[in-house]
Design an enzyme around this catalytic site. Structure first.
Site, PDB file in Angstrom:
ATOM      1  CE  LYS A 208      -3.772   2.303   2.628  1.00  0.00           C
ATOM      2  NZ  LYS A 208      -4.474   2.111   3.710  1.00  0.00           N
ATOM      3  CD  GLU A 214       9.071  -6.032   7.436  1.00  0.00           C
ATOM      4  OE1 GLU A 214       9.042  -4.911   6.736  1.00  0.00           O
ATOM      5  OE2 GLU A 214       8.940  -6.495   8.387  1.00  0.00           O
ATOM      6  N   GLY A 269      -4.993  -2.055   4.941  1.00  0.00           N
ATOM      7  CA  GLY A 269      -3.930  -3.093   4.535  1.00  0.00           C
ATOM      8  C   GLY A 269      -4.547  -4.733   4.833  1.00  0.00           C
ATOM      9  NE  ARG A 270      -6.422  -4.229  10.947  1.00  0.00           N
ATOM     10  CZ  ARG A 270      -5.794  -3.166  11.191  1.00  0.00           C
ATOM     11  NH1 ARG A 270      -4.764  -2.744  10.555  1.00  0.00           N
ATOM     12  NH2 ARG A 270      -6.242  -2.167  11.805  1.00  0.00           N
ATOM     13  CD  GLU A 355      -1.727  -4.679  11.479  1.00  0.00           C
ATOM     14  OE1 GLU A 355      -2.175  -4.583  10.120  1.00  0.00           O
ATOM     15  OE2 GLU A 355      -0.454  -5.209  11.447  1.00  0.00           O
ATOM     16  CG  HIS A 386      -3.824 -36.187  15.715  1.00  0.00           C
ATOM     17  ND1 HIS A 386      -4.052 -37.283  16.235  1.00  0.00           N
ATOM     18  CD2 HIS A 386      -4.564 -35.895  14.633  1.00  0.00           C
ATOM     19  CE1 HIS A 386      -4.966 -38.029  15.653  1.00  0.00           C
ATOM     20  NE2 HIS A 386      -5.531 -37.212  14.800  1.00  0.00           N
ATOM     21  CE  LYS A 506       5.691  -0.995  10.169  1.00  0.00           C
ATOM     22  NZ  LYS A 506       4.676  -0.401   9.246  1.00  0.00           N
TER      23      LYS A 506
HETATM   24  O1  F6P Z   1       2.192  -4.250   9.959  1.00  0.00           O
HETATM   25  C1  F6P Z   1       1.796  -3.019   9.630  1.00  0.00           C
HETATM   26  C2  F6P Z   1       1.467  -2.679   8.190  1.00  0.00           C
HETATM   27  O2  F6P Z   1       1.188  -1.599   7.964  1.00  0.00           O
HETATM   28  C3  F6P Z   1       0.045  -3.692   7.884  1.00  0.00           C
HETATM   29  O3  F6P Z   1      -1.015  -3.062   8.359  1.00  0.00           O
HETATM   30  C4  F6P Z   1       0.139  -3.562   6.597  1.00  0.00           C
HETATM   31  O4  F6P Z   1      -0.636  -4.776   6.016  1.00  0.00           O
HETATM   32  C5  F6P Z   1       1.522  -4.226   6.293  1.00  0.00           C
HETATM   33  O5  F6P Z   1       2.154  -3.433   7.279  1.00  0.00           O
HETATM   34  C6  F6P Z   1       1.926  -3.882   4.779  1.00  0.00           C
HETATM   35  O6  F6P Z   1       1.951  -2.566   4.449  1.00  0.00           O
HETATM   36  P1  F6P Z   1       2.113  -2.196   3.119  1.00  0.00           P
HETATM   37  O7  F6P Z   1       1.038  -2.930   2.409  1.00  0.00           O
HETATM   38  O8  F6P Z   1       2.177  -0.557   2.920  1.00  0.00           O
HETATM   39  O9  F6P Z   1       3.534  -2.546   2.527  1.00  0.00           O
END
Ligand code: F6P
Length: 543
Positions: A208, A214, A269-270, A355, A386, A506
């Protein structure tokens, strides 16, 4: 803002009193006293049949919980969400994922713009692209057909697409492999790429913000991997597409705007698996399948928007969560899908619930003073039986469970399905009714073993079943849980749409990265300083 604290609601006090009266009742007694309980506490919504009868509730509990939801303003807050009001107050935005699945031709004006045509313009572009990839008309730089899709993203930009791809594997084009890379641990990307041919690989970089550490580290390494083999920077335009709201950052990365699929800041995002973030899903199952998926969400949205609260499945499941968390003191909730293809569903729900509602201040920024989201976890049945089911049946903590199943199997090994579903029904039955010491003794069990082989029962569960796992039933299931989360957030007076709690870690990591690579003085606490020193002395120099 006028805010109703749930603990100040009349129904909260009534529920506390009611809890004292009913909490000791056993599900055995509740069923014995009310023969129509199973029928009356089973509800239908968007193709799902949801049985709430194995919960430690009476009809009065339901009435009081519904009263609590009304006092907390649930109908008004729900309608505000559906109208596109800025209910995400800490970020000053609407939370408008319901607009992503409004059918073409409907209208939802936010500010002075109708968002529905925008949504469908992106869906049409996605459909065109997905069709070209599926038919082999979209070729790689060297003219090879695309056979591998690698989705690079994390959190909502990974968990949703990864979960849905696994769930709908039987609907996916078997000639396309779809993989998901999320972890900044290089092993994730390295293992995903080690047997792939760059000439036939397409990366979908989903973020987003297009700034997430990452994702950007993985996307840059993926770009290097591709260029190392294909040797021509122009290859990026055939092998990388982006899904984002940040066009400037996408351009800067080297992806042309025509290869970017956008969405909007009002999609959290979620809550984004049904936006362009679902591009990998659309490529895998095709545009028609994706539209079916969206139709399932929409059917559940309509149910949530219009069904009376006492028959409204997301509302009832959300309120059951409140009942167990705030009155029974439960801190944990298990989700156990009896479908191998839903094996990533518990992980998906972890982000959705924890979240969204893992908060301890209310909408006014005041400390809440009551419990909010439980820890959500789970594994597919029958595997979970199990491992952790021992604790569910005989442990000292009460863990309500959601059981999810389907009448028809997906695989052609149909004879397996009766074994699977027999176990699903058996677990819910065993948890609810248990086996008393007298019953155990009557089976000839030696007296010394009777306590060990006794099952107390009275352990609550919800049974959710649909005829078959299809794109539509999956969409409806996801929307159901989105609205469960919303309902709980409203009752708890919290903002379910921000996630400030992920920021501090972060920020500290950003500060620590150069410290790991340098040798300067450290100004953290003594423990963190010692760990940085320890790592500095041992880290691989190649890093
Ligand atoms: O972990 C925090 C967060 O902002 C989530 O809410 C989101 O889904 C994820 O990081 C990834 O964010 P982005 O889509 O901006 O890379």
């Amino acid at each position: 803002m006028a805010l109703r604290k749930p603990t100040e609601a009349r129904a909260w006090a009534a529920l506390a009193e009611h809890y004292r009266q009913v909490s000791a009742l056993h599900l055995r007694d509740l069923f014995a006293a009310d023969p129509s309980r199973a029928k009356d506490l089973t509800f239908e919504a968007a193709g799902w049949r949801v049985d709430c009868s194995k919960h430690r509730i009476t009809r009065e509990t339901v009435a009081l919980l519904v009263e609590l939801a009304e006092e907390c303003g649930l109908p008004a807050r729900r309608d505000a969400m559906f109208r596109g009001e800025r209910i995400n107050v800490t970020e000053g935005r609407p939370a408008l994922h319901i607009a992503l699945r409004l059918p073409r031709g409907r209208s939802l004006v936010v500010g002075d713009e109708d968002v529905v045509p925008q949504v469908h313009r992106v869906l049409d572009r996605m459909a065109d692209f997905a069709t070209r990839v599926r038919l082999g008309a979209w070729k790689g730089h060297t003219g090879d057909r695309i056979r591998n899709i690698v989705n690079v993203g994390i959190g909502g930009s990974d968990l949703g697409p990864a979960m849905v791809y696994e769930a709908l594997r039987f609907y996916a084009d078997p000639n396309l492999q779809v993989r998901f890379v999320s972890n900044v641990d290089g092993s994730d990307l390295a293992l995903a790429l080690r047997d792939l041919d760059p000439a036939s690989t397409l990366f979908i970089v989903c973020s987003k913000t297009f700034t997430t550490l990452e994702t950007m580290v993985n996307a840059r390494s993926a770009r290097e991997w591709l260029l190392a083999k294909l040797k021509d920077p122009r290859a990026i335009q055939r092998h990388f597409v982006a899904v984002s709201t940040n066009e400037a950052a996408v351009r800067e990365f080297g992806i042309a705007p025509e290869n970017m699929f956008g969405f909007w800041d009002w999609v959290g995002g979620r809550y984004s698996v049904d936006s362009a973030i679902g591009l990998s899903t659309m490529i895998a199952i095709g545009p028609d399948g994706f539209r079916e998926f969206l139709s399932g969400f929409h059917a559940m949205d309509e149910h949530f928007r219009s069904a009376p609260l006492h028959r409204n499945v997301p509302v009832l499941l959300g309120l059951l969560g409140v009942w167990y968390v705030n009155f029974f003191g439960c801190q944990s909730w298990a989700v156990v899908p009896y479908d191998h293809c839903l094996r990533r569903f518990p992980a998906y729900l972890q982000q959705l619930f924890m979240e969204s509602n893992g908060k301890s201040v209310n909408l006014l920024g005041e400390s809440v003073g009551y419990a909010t989201s439980p820890v959500v976890w789970g594994e597919p049945g029958t595997n979970g039986q199990h491992s952790f089911f021992q604790l569910l049946h005989q442990g000292t903590v009460l863990v309500p469970c959601d059981f999810i199943g389907f009448c028809e199997p997906q695989s052609s090994l149909e004879h397996h399905h009766d074994f699977l579903i027999a176990n699903l029904f058996a677990q819910a039955e065993a948890l609810a009714f248990g086996r008393s010491a007298e019953e155990v003794a009557a089976r000839g069990v030696p007296a010394g073993l009777v306590p060990h082989r006794t099952f107390p029962g009275n352990r609550p569960s919800t049974m959710l079943m649909a005829p078959r796992l299809t794109p539509r039933t999956l969409g409806a299931l996801i929307a159901l849980y989105e609205h469960v989360v919303f309902t709980q957030g409203v009752v708890w007076s919290i903002n379910s749409f921000d996630q400030w709690g992920v920021e501090l870690g972060k920020e500290l990591a950003d500060r620590i990265v150069p410290e790991l690579r340098g040798s300067g003085a450290l100004a953290h606490d003594p423990s963190t300083n010692a760990w940085i020193e320890y790592y500095r002395a041992r880290r691989s120099r190649k890093a």
